[in-house]
Write an enzyme that holds these catalytic residues in place. Structure first.
Site, PDB file in Angstrom:
ATOM      1  N   GLN A 183      14.495  -1.366   5.394  1.00 55.25           N
ATOM      2  CA  GLN A 183      13.675  -0.230   5.772  1.00 55.25           C
ATOM      3  C   GLN A 183      12.539  -0.574   6.723  1.00 55.25           C
ATOM      4  OE1 GLN A 183      13.504   1.075   1.379  1.00 55.25           O
ATOM      5  NE2 GLN A 183      13.292   3.001   2.492  1.00 55.25           N
ATOM      6  N   ARG A 204       5.416  -6.707  -3.042  1.00 53.05           N
ATOM      7  CA  ARG A 204       6.826  -6.706  -3.399  1.00 53.05           C
ATOM      8  C   ARG A 204       7.644  -6.422  -2.139  1.00 53.05           C
ATOM      9  NH1 ARG A 204      10.530  -1.937  -5.825  1.00 53.05           N
ATOM     10  NH2 ARG A 204      12.433  -3.164  -5.898  1.00 53.05           N
ATOM     11  N   HIS A 236      18.142  -5.098  -2.619  1.00 51.14           N
ATOM     12  CA  HIS A 236      17.672  -3.726  -2.457  1.00 51.14           C
ATOM     13  C   HIS A 236      18.717  -2.943  -1.657  1.00 51.14           C
ATOM     14  CE1 HIS A 236      13.833  -1.216  -2.702  1.00 51.14           C
ATOM     15  NE2 HIS A 236      14.746  -0.406  -2.196  1.00 51.14           N
ATOM     16  N   GLU A 270      16.995  -0.523  -8.686  1.00 52.57           N
ATOM     17  CA  GLU A 270      17.552   0.795  -8.991  1.00 52.57           C
ATOM     18  C   GLU A 270      19.083   0.854  -8.957  1.00 52.57           C
ATOM     19  OE1 GLU A 270      13.959   3.809  -7.657  1.00 52.57           O
ATOM     20  OE2 GLU A 270      15.642   3.533  -6.300  1.00 52.57           O
ATOM     21  N   ASN A 286      10.401   2.176 -11.437  1.00 54.05           N
ATOM     22  CA  ASN A 286      10.197   2.998 -10.250  1.00 54.05           C
ATOM     23  C   ASN A 286      10.108   4.454 -10.685  1.00 54.05           C
ATOM     24  OD1 ASN A 286      10.548   0.581  -8.924  1.00 54.05           O
ATOM     25  ND2 ASN A 286      12.453   1.159  -7.891  1.00 54.05           N
ATOM     26  N   TYR A 333       8.647   8.377  -9.636  1.00 58.13           N
ATOM     27  CA  TYR A 333       8.118   9.284  -8.624  1.00 58.13           C
ATOM     28  C   TYR A 333       7.817  10.671  -9.178  1.00 58.13           C
ATOM     29  CZ  TYR A 333       9.406   5.901  -5.021  1.00 58.13           C
ATOM     30  OH  TYR A 333       9.487   4.771  -4.246  1.00 58.13           O
ATOM     31  N   GLU A 347       7.533   0.821  -8.026  1.00 67.26           N
ATOM     32  CA  GLU A 347       7.476   1.857  -6.984  1.00 67.26           C
ATOM     33  C   GLU A 347       6.822   3.092  -7.568  1.00 67.26           C
ATOM     34  OE1 GLU A 347      11.058   2.875  -4.844  1.00 67.26           O
ATOM     35  OE2 GLU A 347      11.746   0.786  -4.819  1.00 67.26           O
TER      36      GLU A 347
END
Length: 506
Positions: free
Chosen positions: A53, A111, A156, A201, A343, A345, A412
């Site tokens: 990313q 991280r 990842h 994930e 993680n 959100y 995250e």
């Protein structure tokens, strides 16, 4: 001494003991409450990223193609803004600028992930790439020179093309490839890296990479999400056991994995059915991949086994889409982590689905619950992301209760917007979620050990391209050196880290 005197003496000591308990208990409660707004001294603050990313340079210095390189380069029309990561912040060249802004924010932890195909273009030892290995050496050394702890994610979502030709994580051979890849990382970097995340994930990656032709591996196969996650869990545990046996005695690091979960809140808290739906939400979301590692009994949760098995039977299948976990595998996975990377959100309200066997064969249709959003939750730029901090606190409590209060690092947690530098909505999101972490630590006794904000930079958000901005730092797209521009949220986080308190709203 008379019997009556002995009785009186016992009563005296009993009363004195009770008084002492009450006195010291009151002092302890006062002491705890007096510091309930302060993060513990050993609590770590950081930020996070992923190689694909932010690095760019998809063909530089011998790097090989990953599954994402293949998908994006051949299908730019599927990306929301028709851009590839090679047009992004270019952290492969400007990693020192990333470290500089981390230091300016007083971040204690960074991280980042290692691009498997950057150090092993073909995925195995026959293709070791020294230039790629040296890049991560340089990044790790730069972090340590600035007193920032490196936390390395091994995987990842970006395994090499050559491994995908064999089926990727759908093939049990993936475990062997991943073990030898991990061995290289431990050998090369383990003298300096003390926090390792094996897999990021697995539930999210597998749910989309192997049930869609337009994401990740680009393969749509029935049951693909379950077989993929099954082998990723085994790969994780295999690497964990290898580290404990071969590396821990001389390196002394910690190995965990990062798992995703929403928070689940009953739509009507007074309705037992809705409360049961929230429990199912946890067991089929976080529990899918956490239960085999963190529960006392190990294996998949009985709820997941029952639901997928019964639905598979209704679909006319000879066996469940959820793989069977034999006793040896249960033993391998159980307890195979030093910490739970979480993680988080967003959250959902839950109720039971009156038609639980409707829908195609897909993990989200196996849960038998309906998920909705509360009308008062603020929505981010991402269509799936709503600010629901109360669900975060409930999730942390659930982990404490269900998994015997493991060490948790929030790996995250973040907010998407249009990229504005005065990112007041992100600050509001972070303020409320950090407040819930404080409550979980100081009032609920949850072992939360750190928080990493996603993300350090506005980055390539998978098939959304650069249309959704998660960064606490922006960068100049028109500049050849991609100058970093910290947002207002970066100043907010610096204040939190410096004071170890959440500042009052202005």
């Amino acid at each position: 001494m008379k019997l009556s005197d002995i009785v009186q003496l016992k009563r005296f000591w009993l009363v004195l003991g009770l008084f002492a308990v009450i006195l010291f208990g009151t002092v302890a409660v006062y002491s705890k409450n007096a510091h309930s707004d302060i993060f513990p001294e050993d609590f770590l603050f950081g930020s996070a990223s992923a190689a694909y990313q932010i690095e760019g340079n998809s063909k530089a210095d011998g790097k090989g193609p990953s599954i994402w390189d293949d998908l994006v380069e051949n299908n730019l029309s599927l990306v929301a803004d028709h851009r590839s990561p090679d047009t992004g912040p270019d952290s492969y060249k400007f990693y020192k600028d990333d470290v500089r802004v981390l230091k300016e924010m007083r971040m204690q932890l960074y991280r980042f992930s290692i691009g498997w195909s950057r150090i092993m273009p073909n995925g195995d030892l026959s293709s070791l790439n020294e230039a790629g290995l040296q890049y991560y050496d340089n990044l790790i050394n730069e972090l340590l020179a600035n007193n920032i702890i490196p936390m390395v994610t091994m995987y990842h979502w970006d395994h090499p093309r050559e491994i995908q030709k064999l089926g990727g994580p759908l093939n049990p051979l993936f475990v062997d490839f991943f073990r030898e890849y991990a061995r290289v990382l431990f050998t090369r970097y383990g003298d300096r890296v003390k926090y390792w995340i094996t897999i990021n994930e697995p539930s999210i990656f597998c749910t989309y990479a192997y049930t869609s032709e337009n994401w990740g591996a680009g393969i749509n196969v029935t049951g693909g999400e379950y077989y993929c996650a099954h082998h990723l869990l085994i790969a994780h545990a295999t690497v964990y056991r290898m580290y404990q046996k071969e590396f821990y005695s001389r390196q002394g690091g910690k190995v965990g994995l990062s798992l995703h979960s929403r928070g689940y809140l009953p739509k009507d808290p007074n309705n037992p059915s809705d409360r049961e739906a929230a429990k199912i939400g946890y067991l089929t979301d976080l529990g899918w991949t956490a239960h085999p590692v963190f529960s006392l009994e190990g294996g998949y949760s009985s709820v997941l086994v029952k639901f997928v098995g019964e639905k598979s039977k209704k679909e006319g299948r000879a066996w469940s889409r959820l793989p069977h976990m034999n006793p040896d595998t249960v033993k391998l996975l159980r307890g195979s982590a030093d910490f739970l990377g979480l993680n988080y959100y967003t959250s959902r309200l839950t109720e039971m689905d009156p038609n639980p066997f409707n829908g195609v064969a897909f993990v989200l249709n196996d849960t038998r619950i309906i998920q909705t959003e509360a009308p008062h939750w603020r929505q981010a730029k991402s269509e799936w992301l709503f600010s629901a901090p109360e669900g975060f606190r409930e999730l942390l409590r659930w982990i404490k209760k269900e998994y015997n209060n493991p060490d948790v690092i929030i790996t995250e947690n973040g907010w998407s917007d249009n990229g504005e530098l005065d990112d007041v909505d992100r600050i509001d999101y972070l303020r409320k979620h950090l407040t819930e972490i404080l409550g979980a630590i100081n009032e609920d006794g949850c072992n939360v050990k750190g928080h990493t904000t996603w993300s350090i930079l506005d980055n390539f958000e998978w098939m959304q391209g650069f249309t959704e901005k998660f960064g606490i730092v922006s960068w100049d797209e028109d500049s050849p050196t991609k100058e970093r521009r910290p947002k207002r949220s970066a100043s907010f986080l610096r204040q939190v880290i410096t004071t170890r308190q959440i500042p009052p709203t202005q």
